[in-house]
Each structure stands twice: as C-alpha cells, then as structure tokens.
Design an enzyme around this catalytic site. Structure first.
Site, PDB file in Angstrom:
ATOM      1  N   SER A 113      -3.247  -1.510 -20.950  1.00 61.35           N
ATOM      2  CA  SER A 113      -3.949  -2.322 -19.954  1.00 61.35           C
ATOM      3  C   SER A 113      -4.274  -3.675 -20.573  1.00 61.35           C
ATOM      4  O   SER A 113      -4.276  -3.830 -21.790  1.00 61.35           O
ATOM      5  CB  SER A 113      -5.241  -1.627 -19.486  1.00 61.35           C
ATOM      6  OG  SER A 113      -6.198  -1.592 -20.530  1.00 61.35           O
ATOM      7  N   CYS A 114      -4.544  -4.635 -19.696  1.00 61.19           N
ATOM      8  CA  CYS A 114      -4.949  -5.979 -20.134  1.00 61.19           C
ATOM      9  C   CYS A 114      -5.848  -6.555 -19.048  1.00 61.19           C
ATOM     10  O   CYS A 114      -6.589  -5.805 -18.408  1.00 61.19           O
ATOM     11  CB  CYS A 114      -3.727  -6.850 -20.420  1.00 61.19           C
ATOM     12  SG  CYS A 114      -2.645  -7.132 -19.002  1.00 61.19           S
ATOM     13  N   LEU A 115      -5.773  -7.836 -18.802  1.00 60.50           N
ATOM     14  CA  LEU A 115      -6.600  -8.445 -17.764  1.00 60.50           C
ATOM     15  C   LEU A 115      -5.990  -8.258 -16.383  1.00 60.50           C
ATOM     16  O   LEU A 115      -6.673  -7.869 -15.440  1.00 60.50           O
ATOM     17  CB  LEU A 115      -6.814  -9.933 -18.053  1.00 60.50           C
ATOM     18  CG  LEU A 115      -7.728 -10.670 -17.078  1.00 60.50           C
ATOM     19  CD1 LEU A 115      -9.147 -10.136 -17.168  1.00 60.50           C
ATOM     20  CD2 LEU A 115      -7.706 -12.165 -17.349  1.00 60.50           C
ATOM     21  N   GLY A 117      -2.228  -7.235 -15.968  1.00 63.64           N
ATOM     22  CA  GLY A 117      -0.935  -6.559 -15.949  1.00 63.64           C
ATOM     23  C   GLY A 117       0.234  -7.255 -16.612  1.00 63.64           C
ATOM     24  O   GLY A 117       1.316  -6.686 -16.693  1.00 63.64           O
ATOM     25  N   TRP A 142      -7.924  -5.070 -16.051  1.00 66.07           N
ATOM     26  CA  TRP A 142      -9.377  -5.109 -16.051  1.00 66.07           C
ATOM     27  C   TRP A 142      -9.924  -5.697 -14.749  1.00 66.07           C
ATOM     28  O   TRP A 142     -10.916  -5.218 -14.213  1.00 66.07           O
ATOM     29  CB  TRP A 142      -9.886  -5.915 -17.246  1.00 66.07           C
ATOM     30  CG  TRP A 142     -11.362  -6.102 -17.271  1.00 66.07           C
ATOM     31  CD1 TRP A 142     -12.046  -7.269 -17.111  1.00 66.07           C
ATOM     32  CD2 TRP A 142     -12.358  -5.087 -17.460  1.00 66.07           C
ATOM     33  NE1 TRP A 142     -13.398  -7.048 -17.181  1.00 66.07           N
ATOM     34  CE2 TRP A 142     -13.618  -5.708 -17.400  1.00 66.07           C
ATOM     35  CE3 TRP A 142     -12.315  -3.711 -17.658  1.00 66.07           C
ATOM     36  CZ2 TRP A 142     -14.817  -5.010 -17.538  1.00 66.07           C
ATOM     37  CZ3 TRP A 142     -13.515  -3.013 -17.800  1.00 66.07           C
ATOM     38  CH2 TRP A 142     -14.737  -3.663 -17.740  1.00 66.07           C
TER      39      TRP A 142
END
Length: 157
Positions: A113-115, A117, A142
């Site tokens: 995961s990240c901010l 995608g 996120w």
C-alpha cells in the site's frame, strides 16, 4: 465479481489475439500469465477481510515521514519503496532486525500500500519479479482507507 469476470473474459480475448505470435510460450506460461497483473489489485473490503484473517503481510511503501505525519493502516509494516527490492532479498535475520517482522517467503501473500496506489503498484511489480507470486497491491491506498474508515465509523454511531 462481475468486473473480474468481465476483465478475465477480455483478458482471455486479448491473449487469444496474440497467441499465434507467441508460438509455444503460451503452453509454458499458461493462458492467464500475460494478464495476471490486471487482477492484482485489492479493494478496501478485500483488504479489511485479509487483515482480519491475518492471512497477509501488508507493506506500506510510503516514506517513513509520511507515515509519522499521516498515519498508517493498522497491522502494516513500513518498507519505503526504494528499499523493497533489497528488503525482499535480505536474509531472514537481517530482515527481522531491520523491520521487526519475520521475512515473508516467496509463497506468502503480500499486499503493498501507499498513498494512492502508484508506488504500491511499483512495489508489487518488484516483488513479482523477485518470485513473490502472491503479491498484490491496495489500489486505493491510504487516501481511500481513511475515507472508508471514517464512513464506517459514522455508520456505526
């Protein structure tokens, strides 16, 4: 589910058009290989279920300062994107020492995961290239997680 079914059908149709050019490669890799990354995205609900089942290692690839400033999905570990390739190739003792978790095996289910995608997709591609065949990524990141969590909390109250 319908979207996956349609996606799978269009995926097979697209593959069908290139089969003659592939020759024997199709039989080596199987008919789904070329389109497999299309179905590697995880939705918010799927991620919640996976986290509840404890069936995954969720790796947040944002920079550490982003996590400290904005928060993280509970149960995730932080391995910044520029460390993912190296981390997944570490020996288990060094991985445990640096990330305080047991190093995943190539057959373990990983979700990145990240901010929003983008970086998680890159991390997933790196993991797959290193042999982590069950790697996926959380497309919403996120941003979506926070929005959905707030919405769920409002519905509960």
């Amino acid at each position: 589910m319908l979207a996956r079914l349609v996606l799978g059908t269009s995926c097979r149709a697209a593959l069908g058009s290139v089969e003659p050019a592939l020759g024997g490669l199709k039989s080596i890799w199987g008919s789904q290989h070329f389109c497999s990354t299309l179905s590697k995205g995880v939705t918010y609900r799927e991620l919640k279920n996976l986290l509840n089942s404890k069936d995954i290692m969720l790796i947040d690839v944002r920079n550490t300062w982003e996590i400290l400033e904005h928060g993280k999905i509970p149960g995730s570990i932080n391995i910044p994107l520029d460390e993912v390739g190296e981390a997944l190739q570490m020996n288990p003792r060094d991985f445990k020492e640096k990330y305080h978790e047991v190093k995943p095996s190539k057959s373990d289910r990983l979700v990145f995961s990240c901010l929003a995608g983008v970086r998680s997709k890159k991390a997933m591609d790196t993991a797959i290239s290193l042999g982590f065949s069950s790697a996926q990524h959380y497309v919403g990141g996120w941003k979506e997680w926070v929005t959905c969590e707030i919405s769920e909390k409002k519905q509960e109250s």
